[in-house]
Structures are given as structure tokens and as C-alpha cells.
Design a protein around this motif. Sequence first.
Motif, PDB file in Angstrom:
ATOM      1  N   PHE A 258       0.797  -1.229   0.000  1.00 11.41           N
ATOM      2  CA  PHE A 258       0.000   0.000   0.000  1.00 11.41           C
ATOM      3  C   PHE A 258       0.829   1.279   0.000  1.00 11.41           C
ATOM      4  CE2 PHE A 258      -3.189  -2.963   1.850  1.00 11.41           C
ATOM      5  CZ  PHE A 258      -4.175  -2.780   0.897  1.00 11.41           C
ATOM      6  N   ALA A 259       2.121   1.179   0.283  1.00 13.69           N
ATOM      7  CA  ALA A 259       2.938   2.391   0.336  1.00 13.69           C
ATOM      8  C   ALA A 259       2.871   3.201  -0.960  1.00 13.69           C
ATOM      9  CB  ALA A 259       4.386   2.040   0.694  1.00 13.69           C
ATOM     10  N   PRO A 260       2.986   2.575  -2.148  1.00 15.38           N
ATOM     11  CA  PRO A 260       2.858   3.375  -3.371  1.00 15.38           C
ATOM     12  C   PRO A 260       1.502   4.046  -3.514  1.00 15.38           C
ATOM     13  CG  PRO A 260       3.859   1.241  -3.848  1.00 15.38           C
ATOM     14  CD  PRO A 260       3.350   1.172  -2.445  1.00 15.38           C
ATOM     15  N   VAL A 261       0.463   3.399  -2.995  1.00  9.68           N
ATOM     16  CA  VAL A 261      -0.879   3.996  -3.058  1.00  9.68           C
ATOM     17  C   VAL A 261      -0.926   5.266  -2.219  1.00  9.68           C
ATOM     18  CG1 VAL A 261      -3.332   3.637  -2.550  1.00  9.68           C
ATOM     19  CG2 VAL A 261      -1.940   1.737  -3.426  1.00  9.68           C
ATOM     20  N   TRP A 262      -0.382   5.198  -1.004  1.00  9.26           N
ATOM     21  CA  TRP A 262      -0.366   6.397  -0.151  1.00  9.26           C
ATOM     22  C   TRP A 262       0.458   7.501  -0.806  1.00  9.26           C
ATOM     23  CZ3 TRP A 262      -4.249   5.074   2.196  1.00  9.26           C
ATOM     24  CH2 TRP A 262      -4.383   3.907   2.939  1.00  9.26           C
ATOM     25  N   GLY A 263       1.562   7.134  -1.412  1.00  9.26           N
ATOM     26  CA  GLY A 263       2.390   8.138  -2.072  1.00  9.26           C
ATOM     27  C   GLY A 263       1.656   8.834  -3.205  1.00  9.26           C
ATOM     28  N   PHE A 264       0.946   8.071  -4.026  1.00 12.65           N
ATOM     29  CA  PHE A 264       0.180   8.659  -5.129  1.00 12.65           C
ATOM     30  C   PHE A 264      -0.920   9.572  -4.605  1.00 12.65           C
ATOM     31  CE2 PHE A 264      -3.569   8.474  -7.890  1.00 12.65           C
ATOM     32  CZ  PHE A 264      -3.052   9.012  -9.059  1.00 12.65           C
ATOM     33  N   LEU A 265      -1.625   9.124  -3.574  1.00 11.51           N
ATOM     34  CA  LEU A 265      -2.703   9.939  -3.009  1.00 11.51           C
ATOM     35  C   LEU A 265      -2.171  11.261  -2.464  1.00 11.51           C
ATOM     36  CD1 LEU A 265      -4.822   7.231  -1.139  1.00 11.51           C
ATOM     37  CD2 LEU A 265      -5.401   8.402  -3.265  1.00 11.51           C
ATOM     38  N   CYS A 266      -1.040  11.192  -1.757  1.00 10.54           N
ATOM     39  CA  CYS A 266      -0.474  12.416  -1.170  1.00 10.54           C
ATOM     40  C   CYS A 266       0.030  13.373  -2.247  1.00 10.54           C
ATOM     41  CB  CYS A 266       0.669  12.065  -0.217  1.00 10.54           C
ATOM     42  SG  CYS A 266       0.157  11.219   1.287  1.00 10.54           S
ATOM     43  N   ASP A 267       0.555  12.833  -3.328  1.00 18.65           N
ATOM     44  CA  ASP A 267       1.089  13.677  -4.402  1.00 18.65           C
ATOM     45  C   ASP A 267      -0.008  14.340  -5.224  1.00 18.65           C
ATOM     46  OD1 ASP A 267       3.792  13.354  -3.911  1.00 18.65           O
ATOM     47  OD2 ASP A 267       3.972  11.588  -5.170  1.00 18.65           O
ATOM     48  N   LYS A 268      -1.087  13.612  -5.475  1.00 16.36           N
ATOM     49  CA  LYS A 268      -2.027  14.049  -6.503  1.00 16.36           C
ATOM     50  C   LYS A 268      -3.441  14.349  -6.018  1.00 16.36           C
ATOM     51  CE  LYS A 268       1.161  13.284  -9.616  1.00 16.36           C
ATOM     52  NZ  LYS A 268       1.861  14.409 -10.275  1.00 16.36           N
ATOM     53  N   ILE A 269      -3.888  13.741  -4.923  1.00 15.91           N
ATOM     54  CA  ILE A 269      -5.317  13.775  -4.631  1.00 15.91           C
ATOM     55  C   ILE A 269      -5.652  14.338  -3.251  1.00 15.91           C
ATOM     56  CG2 ILE A 269      -7.406  12.347  -4.407  1.00 15.91           C
ATOM     57  CD1 ILE A 269      -6.175  10.409  -6.415  1.00 15.91           C
ATOM     58  N   ILE A 270      -5.016  13.850  -2.201  1.00 15.98           N
ATOM     59  CA  ILE A 270      -5.449  14.120  -0.830  1.00 15.98           C
ATOM     60  C   ILE A 270      -4.389  14.890  -0.070  1.00 15.98           C
ATOM     61  CG2 ILE A 270      -6.204  13.053   1.346  1.00 15.98           C
ATOM     62  CD1 ILE A 270      -7.136  10.655  -0.183  1.00 15.98           C
TER      63      ILE A 270
END
Length: 466
Positions: free
Chosen positions: A265-277
Motif C-alpha cells: 500500500f505504500a505506493p498507493v499512499w504516495g500517489f494519493l499524497c502527491d495528486k489527490i489528498i
Amino acid sequence: MAYTRQQWLTLIVFAIADFCSAVCVSLQAPFYPMMAESKGATPTQYGFVFGIFELTVFIVSPIYGNYLYKIGPKFMFNAGIFTTASTCILFGFLDRINDCNAFIGLSFAIRIVEAMGNSGFLTASFSIIAKEFPENVGATFACLETCFGLGMIVGPTLGGALFELGGYTLPFVSLGCMLLAAATLTYCILPSYTNESKGEEENTGSMLQLIKIPAIALAAYAIMASSISIGFMQATLEPHLRPLQLSPFQLGLMFVLNGLPYGLFAPVWGFLCDKIINPRIVVIFGAFVVVTSFTLIGPAPFLPIPTTLPICIVALVLHGTGFGAELVATFTSAHRDAVLNGFPDDIQTYGLVSGMWTSTFALGAFIGPSAAGALFDLVGFSWATVFVTVLHLLVAVFFILNMCCTARRRPSTGIYTKIHHSLAQTDPEKAGLITGTDDKTPLIRSISDSSYFSATSDSSEEYYVY
């Protein structure tokens, strides 16, 4: 955003270096205690050989972060890997020493130097990530953390297999040489980095100034709380699960359950923090997930449920998910908050933030198992988990309060966006600014002094909108 060739090469060599470094740092866990006991060492003595590693990282990481821009991130990165690899090989020859005091003394010395190398490597790598991937810091950091986490899982398994195959020296020499090869690869591929801020020779910020920023102080606390939870599990999970009478293989799988969701899940959190949330929301979510995990695995003294294997499995999966969200989001938000509060957007600031992250994580990793063992002996596992639960409840509460306070002072789009002032003047909507209603003028925030300006004012600086 498509990566350039240089970015792909950097990402690949970082992934290899992270994996190999984690393997070298963790490989001795299955057999070093047995070797130490054969020399006459006590569990307290060889236990502190493991603990001194994290304590050293905590001490030296802020120093590395403060002087990274002078030393140079590429030199620190390669020197760190080379030192880690060399000390790993040296550690493999300790079995030749028969005197207990000499064995433990040299174990301490080599482990301290290894920690210094590993700390330099991590601090420099986090800084280079922020430099090379400014628009994808969270996702890139998360991917590399996945590689490091896999290395920590593979290390003890591979080390144990090589120990059975060729004795004590083989795993250290073979895996240390593998890391040396990775160091050679990074030396050839990584570009050199220089400080791009004005007054290059002048220190424009310090670790103390950084930690005085409330948002970054909260991030440091969240990082420490996360690593405390990891250390707590490492130290007390086996005795807690002992009544379930699991086989050694099953017990090993329980530890994998803790790290696998983090890596996934770490890449998912990274994507969310960069682009969405907003990263703070991810931290709050992760804190509540960790609270749920420790409430279940205890189980908490106020829950009338027994300790069962299915509940423990669910709790460990939740823990890996929760602390992964906290670690990735705090790294992303700390870099942004430093720039928003007047630190220059350059390699020096990246080094300061990276040193802070590495240091606070190491402090928690040192406190976690130490406190866990004492609390386990004093009040038992169930009541001991309350300590970690309270730590993470405070993380959630503090971040919620911080979000409420900052929301009153500035407009919010949910994420930070770097813009240039000329774009704000010509096309505010494309720049990502809030155009508002009722003829309100869009506002942008200056990097240099953290103040707000109208999008129509005269300036040539870059800004961040939040």
C-alpha cells in the motif's frame, strides 16, 4: 507525468541499493544471538548490539542533514553504501574472536560504523528523491520504501539459508559484496548535485529552526510514534503468540503479515499524497488504523474477546496498512511544510527534512522495543498495547487540530501546487488558484516569507498554493 531517462535510472539504482542495504542490515537476526551466546555473551549484551544501530542513526542523521549541501548528496550516498557494505563484510569475521569482551566490543564498534553509513545513505537518498522527483515525492519515496521493506523481510531469511549452507561468514561476505556492487552502480549512474540557492556557502536553515515549525514538529512526532509501534511488535509479538503454539514457519509468516501490507500500500499512499489528498488526512487515517490494530491484537483490556489467530492476523494487516500511511504521508508533508514556512526549495532543505525523518524514525525504533519489553514484564501485553494506542490517538487529535487551525488562515485546494507568479497573473485557473466568488482576488503564498499576495501583484518569484 512521464519520467526522463535519468529519473528512471535513478529510480532503478535506488531500488537496488535500498533492497541490498536492508538485506545487509537485517541478515544477522536469526543466528547472531546464537553465536554471541557461544562466546559467553548475555541476551542484554547482544540485544544492545541490535539497539545501538538505531540509537546511532538517531544521533548522526540530523548532523548529516545539516551538512548535506556541503558534503554533497552523491558523495554521502555512495560513501554510506560503501561503509555499510564494508562493515557488513567485517561483521562476518567476528566468529574468529573467542574472547567474549572483545567479541562484544568489536560487535558494537562495527555496528556503530555500519549505522553511520546507513544513516548517510538514507539521508542522501531521501534528499535526492525530493530533488529528482519534485512532482512525485510521495509516490517515489513509497516505492523505494517498498524495496527497503522487502529487503528487511528477505534479509533474515536469506541470511539464515546462507548460514546453514556455509557457516557464519558466508552470508555477510556474499551479501556485503552484493551491496558493494550496488555502490559501484550508483557511483556511475547518479549525477552530481549542487546547492542552487543564493549564498551557496551560507547555511540558510538549521534542524532546530525546522523542528520549531508546528506542522513539522507534529510530523516528527507521528514518525516516531509509527516506528515505536513497529519496534513494539518486533519485541513482543512472539511471546504474545506463544500460547497459540504456532510452528516456527507459521510464526515467521505472522511477521511477514505485518510488513507485506506496508509494501503493497505504500505506493498507493504516495500517489494519493502527491495528486489527490492532503497528506495530513492520510496521517490521520493511518493513526486510526493503527489504533484499531493495537486494540484488537491486545486485545484491549476493556474488550471481552480472547486472543485468537484470525484476530491477530487481521490486526497485523491493519498495522502494516496504518503505519505505512503515516510514514509516507509525513515524509511528503514535511518537505512541503518546510518550503511553505520560508525554507528555500533546494538540496539543503531536502537534507534537513530527510535528516529529521531518518533521526526521528530511528529514535522510535530504539524506544519501541525497549519500552515494549519493560511494559510487557510490568503489566502484560494487553495493557502494554494501550501505550501505543494512546500515542496514535494523540497523532490523530493533533493533526486534526492543526488542520482546523491552518484552514482558518489560508485557502485550501487539498494539496500543495508549485506555480510561477507569471502564470498566476495570466491564467489563475491553470495555475491551480482558487478564483473564488463575489469578485474575490486569488491569493498565492510566497516561499521566501510565507506571506500572501494577490495574483495581480508584481513579482517574479515562485509560489505554492495550498
